[in-house]
Enzyme design. Structure first.
Site, mmCIF file in Angstrom:
data_model
loop_
_atom_site.group_PDB
_atom_site.id
_atom_site.type_symbol
_atom_site.label_atom_id
_atom_site.label_comp_id
_atom_site.label_asym_id
_atom_site.label_seq_id
_atom_site.Cartn_x
_atom_site.Cartn_y
_atom_site.Cartn_z
ATOM 1 N N ASP A 286 0.683 -1.095 -0.060
ATOM 2 C CA ASP A 286 0.062 0.077 0.010
ATOM 3 C C ASP A 286 1.021 1.137 0.065
ATOM 4 O O ASP A 286 1.917 1.262 0.592
ATOM 5 C CB ASP A 286 -1.038 -0.045 1.189
ATOM 6 C CG ASP A 286 -1.928 -1.053 1.187
ATOM 7 O OD1 ASP A 286 -2.314 -1.421 -0.030
ATOM 8 O OD2 ASP A 286 -2.507 -1.462 2.223
ATOM 9 N N ASP B 98 -6.818 -1.250 -4.535
ATOM 10 C CA ASP B 98 -7.966 -0.686 -3.854
ATOM 11 C C ASP B 98 -8.878 0.169 -4.257
ATOM 12 O O ASP B 98 -10.084 0.041 -4.049
ATOM 13 C CB ASP B 98 -7.388 -0.319 -2.441
ATOM 14 C CG ASP B 98 -6.505 -1.269 -1.747
ATOM 15 O OD1 ASP B 98 -6.896 -2.425 -1.879
ATOM 16 O OD2 ASP B 98 -5.617 -0.823 -1.028
#
Length: 163
Positions: free
Chosen positions: A112, A127
């Site tokens: 991330d 995402d």
């Protein structure tokens, strides 16, 4: 065929961005892009959304793989009505799901890197695709539900005369 190309474009954008972060940054490092709003922050997530199911790698891989396969089957076999909104939502969900699945399988964690000040979780391109796909899916369900209600009402209204 265009659906496969779009899914691959999402996966490539996701994987290229993750590769760049893994190569150029150290875990925990943060680079402020827009002061007090947007930062590039390298984080490894071994869970799902909001770090739920932490440490459940095999479960997450299995769930993701089944979800992607089901979505692909739906996209190519069941979407006979060719609803573009539904098709776009499934493409986004598949692309994002595959992007994060690749990370889980090959790295054990999902990379991330996008951090915004008003939304605490750190996220990635995959995402974003999944969330946008789910949003479009919700719009599709609302719109199709409304169309069904209107279609069910129409025969009753046709025989009516307002005098």
């Amino acid at each position: 065929m265009i659906q496969i190309c779009l899914i691959l474009a999402i996966v490539l954008a996701d994987q290229i961005s993750k590769y760049a972060v893994r190569e150029a940054m150290t875990v925990g490092q943060s680079i402020e892009l827009i002061p007090k709003l947007l930062a590039l922050t390298y984080f490894r997530n071994d869970g799902a959304a909001f770090s739920s199911f932490r440490g459940q790698r095999e479960l997450l891989i299995a769930f993701s793989a089944v979800a992607v396969v089901c979505a692909l089957i739906f996209l190519f076999r069941k979407n006979r009505e060719k609803n573009r909104l539904l098709e776009a939502s499934v493409i986004l969900i598949c692309g994002g799901g595959i992007g994060n699945l690749i990370d889980r399988v090959f790295f054990g964690t999902v990379t991330d890197m996008i951090s915004v000040s008003f939304f605490p979780p750190i996220f990635n391109v995959a995402d974003i695709a999944v969330v946008c796909g789910c949003g479009l899916m919700i719009l599709y369900v609302i719109a199709s539900s409304r169309q069904e209600r209107l279609a069910a009402r129409k025969p009753q209204d046709e025989g009516r005369t307002d005098e």
